[in-house]
Write a protein that holds these residues in place. Sequence first.
Motif, PDB file in Angstrom:
ATOM      1  N   TRP A 176     -41.610   2.386 -48.503  1.00 54.70           N
ATOM      2  CA  TRP A 176     -42.022   3.359 -47.855  1.00 54.70           C
ATOM      3  C   TRP A 176     -43.363   3.442 -47.048  1.00 54.70           C
ATOM      4  O   TRP A 176     -43.498   4.082 -45.847  1.00 54.70           O
ATOM      5  CB  TRP A 176     -42.158   4.811 -48.875  1.00 54.70           C
ATOM      6  CG  TRP A 176     -40.653   4.937 -49.664  1.00 54.70           C
ATOM      7  CD1 TRP A 176     -40.713   4.797 -50.839  1.00 54.70           C
ATOM      8  CD2 TRP A 176     -39.535   5.593 -49.150  1.00 54.70           C
ATOM      9  NE1 TRP A 176     -39.333   5.063 -51.400  1.00 54.70           N
ATOM     10  CE2 TRP A 176     -38.655   5.308 -50.334  1.00 54.70           C
ATOM     11  CE3 TRP A 176     -39.101   5.602 -47.921  1.00 54.70           C
ATOM     12  CZ2 TRP A 176     -37.442   5.985 -50.133  1.00 54.70           C
ATOM     13  CZ3 TRP A 176     -37.815   6.198 -47.512  1.00 54.70           C
ATOM     14  CH2 TRP A 176     -37.072   6.300 -48.804  1.00 54.70           C
ATOM     15  N   LEU A 180     -43.561   4.320 -43.224  1.00 50.32           N
ATOM     16  CA  LEU A 180     -44.283   5.349 -42.634  1.00 50.32           C
ATOM     17  C   LEU A 180     -44.914   4.480 -41.494  1.00 50.32           C
ATOM     18  O   LEU A 180     -45.151   5.274 -40.465  1.00 50.32           O
ATOM     19  CB  LEU A 180     -45.134   5.773 -43.587  1.00 50.32           C
ATOM     20  CG  LEU A 180     -44.610   6.867 -44.412  1.00 50.32           C
ATOM     21  CD1 LEU A 180     -45.508   7.273 -45.737  1.00 50.32           C
ATOM     22  CD2 LEU A 180     -44.244   8.181 -43.739  1.00 50.32           C
ATOM     23  N   SER A 195     -41.436  10.921 -45.554  1.00 49.82           N
ATOM     24  CA  SER A 195     -42.312  11.426 -46.771  1.00 49.82           C
ATOM     25  C   SER A 195     -41.707  12.107 -47.804  1.00 49.82           C
ATOM     26  O   SER A 195     -41.888  11.942 -49.069  1.00 49.82           O
ATOM     27  CB  SER A 195     -43.231  12.395 -45.948  1.00 49.82           C
ATOM     28  OG  SER A 195     -44.119  11.823 -45.069  1.00 49.82           O
ATOM     29  N   TYR A 198     -40.235   9.530 -49.887  1.00 52.00           N
ATOM     30  CA  TYR A 198     -41.193   8.541 -50.695  1.00 52.00           C
ATOM     31  C   TYR A 198     -41.669   9.459 -51.714  1.00 52.00           C
ATOM     32  O   TYR A 198     -41.706   8.972 -52.983  1.00 52.00           O
ATOM     33  CB  TYR A 198     -42.216   8.287 -49.747  1.00 52.00           C
ATOM     34  CG  TYR A 198     -43.259   7.276 -50.287  1.00 52.00           C
ATOM     35  CD1 TYR A 198     -43.140   6.618 -51.337  1.00 52.00           C
ATOM     36  CD2 TYR A 198     -44.368   7.255 -49.580  1.00 52.00           C
ATOM     37  CE1 TYR A 198     -43.959   5.904 -51.883  1.00 52.00           C
ATOM     38  CE2 TYR A 198     -45.398   6.236 -49.854  1.00 52.00           C
ATOM     39  CZ  TYR A 198     -45.079   5.561 -50.987  1.00 52.00           C
ATOM     40  OH  TYR A 198     -45.988   4.606 -51.635  1.00 52.00           O
ATOM     41  N   ALA A 199     -41.914  10.813 -51.526  1.00 50.31           N
ATOM     42  CA  ALA A 199     -42.226  11.706 -52.674  1.00 50.31           C
ATOM     43  C   ALA A 199     -41.239  11.810 -53.837  1.00 50.31           C
ATOM     44  O   ALA A 199     -41.744  11.709 -54.948  1.00 50.31           O
ATOM     45  CB  ALA A 199     -42.609  12.914 -52.032  1.00 50.31           C
ATOM     46  N   ASN A 210     -49.312  11.591 -55.766  1.00 51.27           N
ATOM     47  CA  ASN A 210     -49.270  11.034 -54.637  1.00 51.27           C
ATOM     48  C   ASN A 210     -47.970  11.724 -54.056  1.00 51.27           C
ATOM     49  O   ASN A 210     -47.681  12.005 -52.781  1.00 51.27           O
ATOM     50  CB  ASN A 210     -49.008   9.348 -54.677  1.00 51.27           C
ATOM     51  CG  ASN A 210     -50.088   8.863 -54.853  1.00 51.27           C
ATOM     52  OD1 ASN A 210     -51.380   9.184 -54.111  1.00 51.27           O
ATOM     53  ND2 ASN A 210     -50.509   7.962 -55.499  1.00 51.27           N
ATOM     54  N   HIS A 214     -47.188  13.506 -50.549  1.00 48.62           N
ATOM     55  CA  HIS A 214     -46.309  13.259 -49.534  1.00 48.62           C
ATOM     56  C   HIS A 214     -45.288  14.466 -49.371  1.00 48.62           C
ATOM     57  O   HIS A 214     -44.794  14.753 -48.107  1.00 48.62           O
ATOM     58  CB  HIS A 214     -45.586  12.168 -50.064  1.00 48.62           C
ATOM     59  CG  HIS A 214     -46.190  10.880 -49.819  1.00 48.62           C
ATOM     60  ND1 HIS A 214     -46.285  10.299 -48.428  1.00 48.62           N
ATOM     61  CD2 HIS A 214     -46.725   9.888 -50.499  1.00 48.62           C
ATOM     62  CE1 HIS A 214     -46.949   9.227 -48.648  1.00 48.62           C
ATOM     63  NE2 HIS A 214     -47.598   8.961 -49.889  1.00 48.62           N
ATOM     64  N   SER A 217     -46.797  16.557 -46.756  1.00 46.17           N
ATOM     65  CA  SER A 217     -46.557  16.113 -45.735  1.00 46.17           C
ATOM     66  C   SER A 217     -45.346  16.132 -45.098  1.00 46.17           C
ATOM     67  O   SER A 217     -44.981  16.082 -43.734  1.00 46.17           O
ATOM     68  CB  SER A 217     -47.243  14.525 -45.760  1.00 46.17           C
ATOM     69  OG  SER A 217     -48.491  14.348 -46.063  1.00 46.17           O
TER      70      SER A 217
END
Length: 724
Positions: A176, A180, A195, A198-199, A210, A214, A217
């Motif tokens: 990821w 990004l 995002s 990834y989250a 984190n 994300h 985001s």
Amino acid sequence: MKAAAGHRGFCNECLLAGKTKLPFGTVPIMLNCGEVTLQTPSGKVMNIVLESHTTRKAQDLTLTDLSKALEQCIKLRRFKEAWDFCKHLNSMEAWLQMGKAALRALDIDFALRVYRHIGDVGMVLSLHKIRTLEDHKLLAGYVAMFLGEFDAAQAAFMESSLPLAALEMRRDLMHWDSALNLAKRLAPDQIPYISKEYAQQLEFTGDSQNALRHYESGITREEARRDHDEACAAGVARMSIRTGDIRRGVNMALKMPSRVLKKECAAILETMKQWSEAALLYEKGEYWDKAASVYIKSKNWAKVGELLPQVTSPKIHIQYAKAKEQDGKYKEAAAAYSSAKDWDNVIRIQLDHLQNPDEAVRVVRESESIDGAKMVAKFFIKLSDFGTAIQFLVMSKCNDEAFQLAQQHSQMEVYADIIGSDATPEDYQSIAVYFENEKNHFMAGKFFLFCGQYSRALKHFLRVQSIEDTQSIDLAIETVGQANDDGLTRVLINFLMGETDGMPKDAKYLFRLYMALKQYPEAARTAIIIAREEQNAGQYRNAHDVLFNMYEELRKEGIKVPVDMQNNLMILHSYMLVKQHARKGQHLIAARLLIRVANNISKFPSHIVPILTSTVIECQKAGLKTSAFSYATMLLRPEYKNQLDLKYKKKIEAIVRRPDKTEEEETTSPCPYCDFELTDMELSCPECKNQIPYCIATGVHLTKADMGACPKCDFPALYEAFTK
């Protein structure tokens, strides 16, 4: 001299293929396909072949030499020769080595051939998709990706005509951070989606802080991406709770319409022992069982009571019921136990606390609870209601306790009625012995029969001398039928014939005995005797039923019906049909049936005059004047004249004084066996000598064209007449 092999692949590299020592003083001029052209000191030209390019036959080499030869061919990119070496080695490692070398050389067709040979379907399909690519860098990028060299693949993709392939690769690999970075350069619009993905991975691995960053985001606040934003917002709610910002997470979950999100957040809160917030979210998400369960953990019984009508889990109802029982609210506890179908506790509360035995008895009968029945039985024993107590002890399978209670309080008849067919032979024997000691022969015989002690049962049945005598004989017949014992059969026959006590019993009992023993010929003879007695007494319906039932049994067992029985049944059945047809106004059929009966008038000794009178009247109505005159003349004989009904006497005398002997001929129909024409009422064919079956509805003989049968008893019938 060193020989180097270079190739056009997805990376620039030069490999040392081998070393060859040149003759002293010679100078290399040219190299072509492993052959070196040299100039000697004298100025002449000579050619030599490099050792690395020396060709050898595979069959002449050992396995070690084959491996070395394969490596040499791969370095020189001589794939056709390498194929032969691989075939002789027959090693998956060798095939894979050659396949990867072909890919590095971007020889896609040869690589396809190799992977197809070893059965690598996935690689074959992947190579088929890229074999037509013309962009060398793009092709090199895919090959590097297939070989697991992702950095090289990304570098090649970035130099190709499709740099987004690098981003797709990193997303597929879930790299990821790299994805990004690439998205910022190549596709900024994909950053929110990356995002979110990834989250989700970070959430799965437990990196909540984190993951929250994300998820935040990933929110775009664009209407077109509403579903995406809702998924990110749900992630924010979950991660806010996990990171300690419970108020924010709960408020977001409550505002969002998703029931699943409420359940997920509630489950997180439950693990954090935040009972109130977890229960609230379960309730708002309409997960009633979970909400009630969490409210129970927080001891919030008021909320549990509110949710109880929607709760389906028996466990929760039971927990609530126990709490209410401890508070002394027994009606609410009983209702909760009932919702949980915990019938034993319902019964216990109804008996011990609510003093409501009627409701407890109802619950026991409906639920058939064994433990509940025991509790009810104990309750009624305290009230000295032993009959009811015995009933519930039997229901609870406590037959020994029920027997002892019945014995102690002279309630054995109650116990015997209740026990029915659920008892064991030992139970039946205990009851039988009790009644034997009490000289109750009927009940003793009945229960000896149930436990299979036929000799003792018959002995008691034959001793009965009371209003139960009829029932005892019936059970004695049943006993002998089940025992199938010649000695017991003789004892019962002697009793029925009066040889035991000098009092012969009704012949119907002998008939039932023969039926129970399946001695159908003897039963048939007895049935004829019984029917004759019933006829002589004027009980024609009883006589008909005896013969008809016997007729059915004989046919069912495949036994030929005696002619006497057939004739008697036919005459009685004809007599039974007369009233039906006369009532419907079908006087011709009624008259023909009565003529058949009148021709056998001796079988109706109790009603000779009424039957002959009815025959004359129906013949007159049907226009059968000659037959009416004939039977009217018979009625005016001295032995019958004085018995004539006065209202018909003058009419019958007038028929005789002014005779009208006009009469239509009886209609005919063909014999079903030989097609000979004979009158409808004739049941014996003069041509083929067969006895013809008659219709159950009309009494006329059957025909092939209109043959049927009664659906209930299967007796023959004319279809048209039967269905009218």
